[in-house]
Design an enzyme around this catalytic site. Structure first.
Site, short mmCIF file in Angstrom:
data_model
loop_
_atom_site.label_atom_id
_atom_site.label_comp_id
_atom_site.label_asym_id
_atom_site.label_seq_id
_atom_site.Cartn_x
_atom_site.Cartn_y
_atom_site.Cartn_z
N SER A 59 13.16 3.65 6.07
CA SER A 59 12.55 2.82 4.92
C SER A 59 10.92 3.03 5.19
O SER A 59 10.65 3.49 6.18
CB SER A 59 12.85 1.38 5.39
OG SER A 59 12.13 0.43 4.70
N TYR B 220 14.32 -6.04 10.75
CA TYR B 220 14.65 -4.63 9.88
C TYR B 220 13.55 -3.78 10.18
O TYR B 220 13.85 -2.45 10.65
CB TYR B 220 14.49 -5.27 8.25
CG TYR B 220 14.87 -4.21 7.44
CD1 TYR B 220 16.22 -4.00 7.14
CD2 TYR B 220 13.91 -3.42 6.74
CE1 TYR B 220 16.47 -3.00 6.03
CE2 TYR B 220 14.16 -2.24 5.96
CZ TYR B 220 15.40 -2.15 5.34
OH TYR B 220 15.79 -1.22 4.66
P1 NDP Z 1 23.19 -1.62 -0.34
O1 NDP Z 1 23.55 -3.09 0.19
O2 NDP Z 1 23.62 -1.45 -1.75
O3 NDP Z 1 24.32 -0.68 0.54
C1 NDP Z 1 24.49 -0.80 1.61
C2 NDP Z 1 25.76 -0.14 2.27
O4 NDP Z 1 25.73 -0.33 3.57
C3 NDP Z 1 26.84 -0.55 1.49
O5 NDP Z 1 27.49 0.43 1.18
C4 NDP Z 1 27.37 -1.40 2.76
O6 NDP Z 1 28.86 -1.35 2.50
C5 NDP Z 1 27.12 -0.59 4.00
N1 NDP Z 1 27.23 -1.44 5.00
C6 NDP Z 1 26.57 -2.46 5.64
N2 NDP Z 1 26.92 -3.12 6.73
C7 NDP Z 1 27.76 -2.17 7.08
C8 NDP Z 1 28.62 -1.86 8.20
N3 NDP Z 1 28.49 -2.81 9.50
N4 NDP Z 1 29.40 -0.89 8.48
C9 NDP Z 1 29.52 -0.16 7.45
N5 NDP Z 1 28.86 -0.14 6.49
C10 NDP Z 1 28.11 -1.37 6.06
O7 NDP Z 1 21.89 -1.06 0.01
P2 NDP Z 1 20.99 -0.17 -0.20
O8 NDP Z 1 21.81 1.23 -0.91
O9 NDP Z 1 19.68 -0.26 -0.57
O10 NDP Z 1 20.81 0.48 1.34
C11 NDP Z 1 21.25 1.86 2.04
C12 NDP Z 1 20.27 2.03 3.09
O11 NDP Z 1 19.08 2.24 2.26
C13 NDP Z 1 19.94 0.96 4.06
O12 NDP Z 1 19.98 1.53 5.38
C14 NDP Z 1 18.60 0.43 3.87
O13 NDP Z 1 18.27 -0.30 4.79
C15 NDP Z 1 17.92 1.38 3.30
N6 NDP Z 1 16.95 1.20 2.27
C16 NDP Z 1 17.01 0.66 1.20
C17 NDP Z 1 15.86 0.33 0.38
C18 NDP Z 1 16.03 -0.12 -1.05
O14 NDP Z 1 15.15 -0.41 -1.57
N7 NDP Z 1 17.15 -0.27 -1.60
C19 NDP Z 1 14.54 0.64 0.73
C20 NDP Z 1 14.51 1.09 2.23
C21 NDP Z 1 15.61 1.57 3.03
P3 NDP Z 1 29.89 -2.69 2.70
O15 NDP Z 1 29.49 -3.76 1.82
O16 NDP Z 1 31.38 -2.20 2.22
O17 NDP Z 1 29.76 -2.89 4.26
#
Ligand code: NDP
Length: 256
Positions: free
Chosen positions: A143, A156
């Protein structure tokens, strides 16, 4: 001429690939010819993503905090598809709380998902890649908070900064096996993770403070993720690619 960005014949696991950024990367990899295995915990999101990916690809239920489940999933992927060539450690959560009110559970939940989960997946994938002897790619989704000091998310920021150390250490250890390990650092991209925040006044403020004058989309991340997974990045390892429209390099003094 061979397309060095092609992912033809590659098998890719994208954790948290059932929505948000992981979904965009999964669809980008599919478009570039990879066999995609997306993972997530929510069965409804998994089912929708499986439909979207279609035949020849898969969505598996996997909690990245469960090391045994991670090992089993990687073994099953190698048995079914012959190899695991690309891992994207993308699964993530956020718990936004000031340090004065942050419970130990809020700390552990975030560290367990981002940092421990990425370690479990990287270790299992690296073993599979080394055994197959074909090299591979590991991409850790960090991030811009891997670089900045944001308020109310020390859990985070610590996890995402830790991912840079994991990236560099793995890159050095695995280079001899032709496995490249890099980090992709998103900025502000509206997803389930931050929709509530970005739909409020903060969304407009962030848009204004981003030199590109817009929020990122999830598709903005697919190109960099494809590059890092492809032969075009065979000599790129231990690096971080920031995709944030310039948010993290802006000199605030010149803001209007
Ligand atoms: P979302 O909430 O849309 O997606 C998160 C994903 O992670 C979901 O598919 C969720 O699936 C999965 N997930 C969460 N916990 C677990 C777990 N314990 N085991 C397996 N899967 C898990 O968020 P984003 O798409 O935004 O985030 C994706 C990545 O990008 C993350 O690492 C986030 O920190 C990073 N990020 C995002 C930013 C943004 O602006 N959106 C900025 C910087 C970094 P389910 O719900 O089925 O568990």
């Amino acid at each position: 001429m061979r397309n060095s960005f092609s992912l033809d014949g590659k098998v890719a696991l994208i954790t948290g690939g059932n929505g948000g950024i992981g979904r965009a990367i999964a669809l980008g990899y599919k478009e570039m010819g990879a066999t995609v295995i997306a993972s997530g915990r929510n069965s409804q999101k998994n089912a929708t993503m499986a439909q979207e990916l279609g035949d020849g690809h898969a969505v598996i239920s996997l909690d990245v905090r469960d090391e045994e489940a991670v090992n089993q999933a990687v073994t099953a992927i190698v048995e079914k598809y012959g190899s695991l060539d690309i891992l994207v450690n993308n699964a993530g959560i956020a718990r936004r709380i000031n340090i004065l009110d942050m419970d130990t559970d809020d700390w552990h939940a975030v560290i367990d998902t981002h940092l421990n989960g990425s370690f479990y997946c990287a270790k299992a994938a690296a073993k599979a890649m080394v055994n197959a002897g074909k090299g591979g790619k590991i991409i850790n989704i960090g991030s811009m908070y891997s670089l900045l000091g944001p308020p109310n998310v020390v859990n985070y920021a610590a996890a995402k900064t830790g991912l840079l150390g994991l990236t560099r250490g793995l890159a050095v250890e695995l280079a001899v096996h032709n496995i490249q390990v890099n980090a992709l650092l998103p900025g502000w991209h509206k997803t389930d993770l931050n929709r509530a925040l970005l739909d409020g006044p903060l969304g407009e403020e962030i848009r204004h403070k981003t030199p590109a004058r817009r929020l990122g989309t999830t598709d903005d991340l697919a190109g960099a993720a494809i590059f890092l997974a492809s032969a075009a990045a065979d000599f790129v390892t231990g690096s971080s690619v920031v995709v944030d429209g310039g948010y993290s390099i802006m000199d605030r003094r010149w803001e209007d």
